[in-house]
Each structure stands twice: as structure tokens, then as C-alpha cells.
Write an enzyme that holds these catalytic residues in place. Structure first.
Site, PDB file in Angstrom:
ATOM      1  N   CYS A 274       6.552  20.317 -10.811  1.00  9.81           N
ATOM      2  CA  CYS A 274       5.499  21.249 -11.294  1.00  9.81           C
ATOM      3  C   CYS A 274       5.177  22.005 -10.160  1.00  9.81           C
ATOM      4  CB  CYS A 274       4.284  20.582 -11.749  1.00  9.81           C
ATOM      5  SG  CYS A 274       3.565  19.864 -10.201  1.00  9.81           S
TER       6      CYS A 274
ATOM      7  N   HIS B 270       1.000  -1.295  -0.123  1.00 10.61           N
ATOM      8  CA  HIS B 270       0.051   0.005   0.033  1.00 10.61           C
ATOM      9  C   HIS B 270       0.919   1.152  -0.093  1.00 10.61           C
ATOM     10  CE1 HIS B 270      -3.621  -2.333   1.732  1.00 10.61           C
ATOM     11  NE2 HIS B 270      -3.404  -2.515   0.431  1.00 10.61           N
TER      12      HIS B 270
ATOM     13  N   CYS C 143       3.643  13.706  -6.244  1.00 13.80           N
ATOM     14  CA  CYS C 143       2.766  15.031  -6.738  1.00 13.80           C
ATOM     15  C   CYS C 143       1.511  14.605  -6.717  1.00 13.80           C
ATOM     16  CB  CYS C 143       2.906  15.287  -8.141  1.00 13.80           C
ATOM     17  SG  CYS C 143       2.257  16.688  -8.833  1.00 13.80           S
TER      18      CYS C 143
ATOM     19  N   CYS D 195       1.687  15.044 -11.791  1.00 11.77           N
ATOM     20  CA  CYS D 195       2.145  15.654 -13.089  1.00 11.77           C
ATOM     21  C   CYS D 195       3.040  14.329 -13.743  1.00 11.77           C
ATOM     22  CB  CYS D 195       3.040  16.746 -12.926  1.00 11.77           C
ATOM     23  SG  CYS D 195       4.615  16.604 -12.141  1.00 11.77           S
TER      24      CYS D 195
ATOM     25  N   CYS E  68       5.989  19.228  -5.118  1.00  5.27           N
ATOM     26  CA  CYS E  68       6.189  18.526  -6.173  1.00  5.27           C
ATOM     27  C   CYS E  68       7.753  19.189  -6.705  1.00  5.27           C
ATOM     28  CB  CYS E  68       5.459  18.323  -7.196  1.00  5.27           C
ATOM     29  SG  CYS E  68       6.040  17.639  -8.699  1.00  5.27           S
TER      30      CYS E  68
HETATM   31 ZN   LIG Z   1       3.763  17.369 -10.144  1.00  3.04          ZN
END
Ligand SMILES: [Zn+2]
Length: 234
Positions: free
Chosen positions: A120, A77, A85, A89, A117
């Protein structure tokens, strides 16, 4: 409450609350000292020809913390010690070690900046499978699963030691039963409440994990339970 917080939706709607919940757990697991049973399992693994492999639905990383070779562990899991992210992304999973959560205990809210992240700039989230989670990046766990399948295809007469795996989240029980049926394995099920086993050749111990493992160690004796001297993973 738990169902709502442990979801990707909660990270979108109230990130400081979602990260309050997971940040608190992350800090707890970083501080937890694995119980003596982990050391016994490691020693038994070193005494057997094919060694051991770990299948766990826990996301707390306690096997790795107890010194198990990460290459031998499958976190089915995911792991709270890894991030991804929120969007996501891309299919990237990275370590959470640089994130030190500061959680207000009373309001269960994150006080410092949440992790982001690096690709991005969006919010990052734990790489654990949550409720209603269609965005969990399986990449890390999938490669662990591949390694474990290769290992399983090489072993003979495997013994599954199943620890505290209830019927509510059946992933671990499915794995145990599969090893019995597909690989001719036998099962030792250690569980204080749900300890019944599928066949007469399996063993159910109605007790907690640490107690169960220590009880087995007493029967096996010193030869199996003393610290390994030299040698590899066997
Ligand atoms: Zn990202």
C-alpha cells in the site's frame, strides 16, 4: 522516553525518530557476534534425542545468527529483522534485509528513506511487539509457536535452560514454569540477580548467561561439548 519511542504511535507521529531508535538497534544486532554460549547450546541440542527448541523474548535474532535452525526458534515478541505495514493493510511480514538504516547518532534520527509497505506504500515498521501495540502482526510468531507446541508434545523429560529472564518481562518465566508443570520438565535458571527456582529439583546459577553455560560445559565434559561429528539434529 523508551516507552514513547517503542510504540506504533511514535511511528505515526515522528517516523524519523522511531526509525532512528529501531534502525540503530537493527544495525547493532546485525553486527553483534553471538557469545560462546550459543555454540554450546547448539552442541547439546545435537547430543540429545529430541534436540532443542528455543523460546526467546529477545527481538535481536541472535539465535538465528548463531546458526540455529530458524525452524527451531520461537521469537515470542517478534523480530527486528522483519517488517510489517504500519497500518497494517494486511497480515504480511517480510524480511528487513534490504533496509540499511543511516542513523544520526546525536539526534537519533533516521537520515535515509524509511522502509515502505510494498502493498500500500504506507510506512513499514519492525515486526516486534511494542508498548500499546494493537497492530502487531502475530502471524510469523504464531506459526513458530505452533511448531514449538508440536515439538513439546513429542519430548519427554525436557530440561529448560533459562538465560537472563528477569521478572520484569515475564513471558520467558511463564514458559519455563509451564514446561515444568505440563511436561514434567526441570529448570536450570541462569540469572545474576533473580536466580531462585520453584522447586528443589531445579537449579539456579547466579551468573551471566555465557559464564553459566561455560560452567555447565566444564561439568558435562568433552563428550558433550566437542563439536558434533555428522548426524542430524538428533
Ligand atoms: Zn500496507
Amino acid at each position: 522516553m523508551w516507552l514513547q519511542i517503542a510504540s506504533p504511535r511514535a511511528f505515526q507521529d515522528s517516523p524519523e525518530l522511531a526509525w532512528g531508535f529501531y534502525g540503530h538497534r537493527l544495525s547493532l544486532y546485525r553486527e553483534t557476534v553471538p557469545h560462546a554460549g550459543f555454540e554450546l547450546l547448539k552442541r547439546w541440542g545435537k547430543k540429545t534425542i529430541n534436540g532443542l527448541s528455543v523460546f526467546t523474548s529477545n527481538v535481536d535474532g541472535q539465535f538465528q545468527k548463531a546458526g540455529f535452525d530458524p525452524a527451531l526458534v520461537y521469537d515470542c515478541h517478534g523480530s527486528i529483522h522483519h517488517l510489517q505495514c504500519l497500518a497494517p493493510c494486511r497480515e504480511d511480514v517480510w524480511s528487513a534485509e534490504d533496509f540499511l538504516p543511516d542513523v544520526d547518532q546525536d539526534s537519533c534520527r533516521l537520515r535515509n528513506a524509511p522502509p515502505m509497505c510494498p502493498h500500500c506504500g504506507a510506512l513499514a515498521r519492525p515486526n516486534v511487539l511494542m508498548f500499546g501495540d494493537w497492530a502487531w502482526i502475530e502471524r510469523r510468531s504464531a506459526s513458530q509457536a505452533d511448531r514449538q507446541e508440536k515439538w513439546l508434545s513429542q519430548v519427554s523429560r525436557p530440561v529448560v535452560i533459562e538465560l537472563g529472564a528477569g521478572t520484569a518481562i515475564p513471558s520467558v518465566r511463564h514458559f519455563s514454569h509451564r514446561v515444568i508443570h505440563e511436561f514434567g520438565g526441570r529448570l536450570i535458571r541462569i540469572n545474576p540477580g533473580e536466580w531462585e527456582v520453584p522447586t528443589r529439583l531445579d537449579v539456579g546459577l547466579p551468573m551471566g548467561a555465557a559464564n553459566g553455560l561455560v560452567s555447565i560445559a566444564k561439568i558435562l565434559g568433552d563428550e558433550w561439548c566437542s563439536p558434533a561429528t555428522g548426524g542430524g539434529d538428533g
